[in-house]
Motif scaffolding. Structure first.
Motif, PDB file in Angstrom:
ATOM      1  N   TRP A  18       0.816  -1.217   0.000  1.00  0.00           N
ATOM      2  CA  TRP A  18       0.000   0.000   0.000  1.00  0.00           C
ATOM      3  C   TRP A  18       0.855   1.274   0.000  1.00  0.00           C
ATOM      4  CZ3 TRP A  18      -3.247  -2.760  -1.853  1.00  0.00           C
ATOM      5  CH2 TRP A  18      -3.976  -3.771  -1.240  1.00  0.00           C
ATOM      6  N   PRO A  19       1.904   1.373   0.854  1.00  0.00           N
ATOM      7  CA  PRO A  19       2.781   2.563   0.711  1.00  0.00           C
ATOM      8  C   PRO A  19       3.463   2.640  -0.648  1.00  0.00           C
ATOM      9  CG  PRO A  19       3.127   1.510   2.832  1.00  0.00           C
ATOM     10  CD  PRO A  19       2.283   0.574   2.024  1.00  0.00           C
ATOM     11  N   LEU A  20       3.784   1.469  -1.235  1.00  0.00           N
ATOM     12  CA  LEU A  20       4.446   1.462  -2.543  1.00  0.00           C
ATOM     13  C   LEU A  20       3.560   2.077  -3.607  1.00  0.00           C
ATOM     14  CD1 LEU A  20       6.681   0.610  -4.513  1.00  0.00           C
ATOM     15  CD2 LEU A  20       5.611  -1.658  -4.612  1.00  0.00           C
ATOM     16  N   PHE A  21       2.265   1.777  -3.589  1.00  0.00           N
ATOM     17  CA  PHE A  21       1.361   2.320  -4.598  1.00  0.00           C
ATOM     18  C   PHE A  21       1.255   3.844  -4.468  1.00  0.00           C
ATOM     19  CE2 PHE A  21      -0.611  -2.061  -4.681  1.00  0.00           C
ATOM     20  CZ  PHE A  21      -0.142  -2.354  -5.953  1.00  0.00           C
ATOM     21  N   ARG A  22       1.182   4.346  -3.242  1.00  0.00           N
ATOM     22  CA  ARG A  22       1.081   5.802  -3.079  1.00  0.00           C
ATOM     23  C   ARG A  22       2.370   6.481  -3.507  1.00  0.00           C
ATOM     24  NH1 ARG A  22      -1.327   8.655   2.346  1.00  0.00           N
ATOM     25  NH2 ARG A  22      -2.908   7.054   1.897  1.00  0.00           N
ATOM     26  N   ILE A  23       3.505   5.907  -3.150  1.00  0.00           N
ATOM     27  CA  ILE A  23       4.796   6.492  -3.538  1.00  0.00           C
ATOM     28  C   ILE A  23       4.978   6.416  -5.049  1.00  0.00           C
ATOM     29  CG2 ILE A  23       7.289   6.234  -3.322  1.00  0.00           C
ATOM     30  CD1 ILE A  23       6.814   5.212  -0.470  1.00  0.00           C
ATOM     31  N   ALA A  24       4.576   5.304  -5.659  1.00  0.00           N
ATOM     32  CA  ALA A  24       4.700   5.173  -7.114  1.00  0.00           C
ATOM     33  C   ALA A  24       3.829   6.198  -7.838  1.00  0.00           C
ATOM     34  CB  ALA A  24       4.317   3.756  -7.539  1.00  0.00           C
ATOM     35  N   GLY A  25       2.642   6.483  -7.287  1.00  0.00           N
ATOM     36  CA  GLY A  25       1.800   7.520  -7.886  1.00  0.00           C
ATOM     37  C   GLY A  25       2.453   8.883  -7.820  1.00  0.00           C
ATOM     38  N   LEU A  26       3.128   9.179  -6.700  1.00  0.00           N
ATOM     39  CA  LEU A  26       3.839  10.456  -6.583  1.00  0.00           C
ATOM     40  C   LEU A  26       4.999  10.519  -7.563  1.00  0.00           C
ATOM     41  CD1 LEU A  26       4.364  13.113  -4.829  1.00  0.00           C
ATOM     42  CD2 LEU A  26       6.035  11.711  -3.626  1.00  0.00           C
ATOM     43  N   VAL A  27       5.791   9.445  -7.634  1.00  0.00           N
ATOM     44  CA  VAL A  27       6.976   9.440  -8.499  1.00  0.00           C
ATOM     45  C   VAL A  27       6.589   9.577  -9.968  1.00  0.00           C
ATOM     46  CG1 VAL A  27       8.913   8.009  -9.274  1.00  0.00           C
ATOM     47  CG2 VAL A  27       8.381   8.167  -6.840  1.00  0.00           C
ATOM     48  N   LEU A 151       4.948  13.584   1.764  1.00  0.00           N
ATOM     49  CA  LEU A 151       4.216  12.370   1.419  1.00  0.00           C
ATOM     50  C   LEU A 151       4.107  11.435   2.616  1.00  0.00           C
ATOM     51  CD1 LEU A 151       2.955  10.436  -0.707  1.00  0.00           C
ATOM     52  CD2 LEU A 151       5.274   9.599  -1.124  1.00  0.00           C
ATOM     53  N   ILE A 152       5.196  11.298   3.367  1.00  0.00           N
ATOM     54  CA  ILE A 152       5.162  10.422   4.542  1.00  0.00           C
ATOM     55  C   ILE A 152       4.163  10.936   5.571  1.00  0.00           C
ATOM     56  CG2 ILE A 152       6.550   9.553   6.467  1.00  0.00           C
ATOM     57  CD1 ILE A 152       8.966   9.623   4.595  1.00  0.00           C
ATOM     58  N   ARG A 153       4.076  12.247   5.726  1.00  0.00           N
ATOM     59  CA  ARG A 153       3.122  12.812   6.692  1.00  0.00           C
ATOM     60  C   ARG A 153       1.675  12.542   6.287  1.00  0.00           C
ATOM     61  NH1 ARG A 153       5.621  16.505  10.192  1.00  0.00           N
ATOM     62  NH2 ARG A 153       7.777  16.980   9.599  1.00  0.00           N
TER      63      ARG A 153
END
Length: 261
Positions: A18-27, A151-153
């Motif tokens: 789940w964190p990977l999907f959000r980070i991938a969307g940002l990247v 993003l982490i926040r």
């Protein structure tokens, strides 16, 4: 003998997925990190590395099988959240490119364009120049690290699995208004000077009609524009730094809006 249950396996997978999907969307849309010149494998590897670091800080994850319909919905939700946050920061660099379009139009360099692989279209030379300056300032002030920190926040403000409030998209639309406002403010000093020169040349053309304004107007506008660029560009760092800070705040407002706060 090591014994584990299927729910434990899902928990370990979800803590990273789940964190990977959000980070991938940002990247995928973030400035610097999401440039088309960066290989896709490098982007994916960077997203996985960030997900490994962020996973212990992201809080508890919903125990949903990743291959279920609910898991696919959560994955899509996280990608959309990450893309919204990345688009928030991308608008800052789009504003700088728009400022370059305004300046180039007044200087007579609107025809000077070339294919930009970052945007996939023909881009004015001054737009590319201002975009590169903005990226260098962004890296110099550690903007990429602050963007990842923002993003982490969002995992605290908007936990994984929480329902999204439509008000967050309204916050993103409000922030998009800065695309025009900040782009014009960045280009305003040069636009005012060059517009004054064009008005003076227009008056000169009416008083001395034997003088060819088209022959002397372009060199004057171009020379004045280059001199003004040399003066204004070193002073634009403070403006862009404040613009970046407003972008980080807009990321937090979008997360709060999506969370219904």
């Amino acid at each position: 003998m090591i014994d584990f249950q299927l729910d434990q396996l899902y928990g370990w997978m979800n803590a990273l997925l789940w964190p990977l999907f959000r980070i991938a969307g940002l990247v995928s849309l973030a400035p610097v990190l999401g440039e088309s010149s960066i290989p896709m494998r490098l982007k994916v590897g960077f997203a996985v590395l960030c997900a490994i670091v962020v996973a212990p800080l992201a809080g508890p994850m919903p125990s949903v099988p990743p291959a279920s319909y609910a898991g696919l919905l959560i994955a899509l939700q996280q990608v959309v959240i990450g893309m919204a946050l990345g688009l928030c920061m991308r608008l800052i660099f789009t504003a700088t490119m728009m400022a370059g379009e305004f300046i180039g139009l007044q200087m007579g360099l609107a025809f000077a364009s070339f294919f930009d692989p970052a945007t996939g279209a023909n881009t004015a030379v001054l737009s590319r120049l201002l975009n590169l300056v903005a990226m260098l300032i962004f890296l110099a002030v550690n903007g990429h690290l602050l963007m990842l920190d923002g993003l982490i926040r969002t995992f605290t403000i908007l936990p994984v699995g929480a329902s999204l409030n439509p008000n967050g998209w309204g916050v993103l639309l409000d922030w998009s208004a800065q695309l025009w406002i900040s782009g014009m403010l960045l280009a305003l000093p040069l636009v005012i000077v060059l517009l004054t020169i064009n008005l003076a040349l227009g008056i000169l053309n009416r008083t001395a009609q034997q003088l060819s304004v088209f022959a002397v107007g372009f060199p004057i506008s171009l020379t004045t524009g280059l001199i003004m660029l040399a003066i204004v560009l070193p002073q634009s760092s403070d403006f862009l730094t404040r613009f970046f800070e407003e972008g980080y705040q807009a990321m937090a407002r979008i997360a709060q809006g999506l969370a219904g706060q």
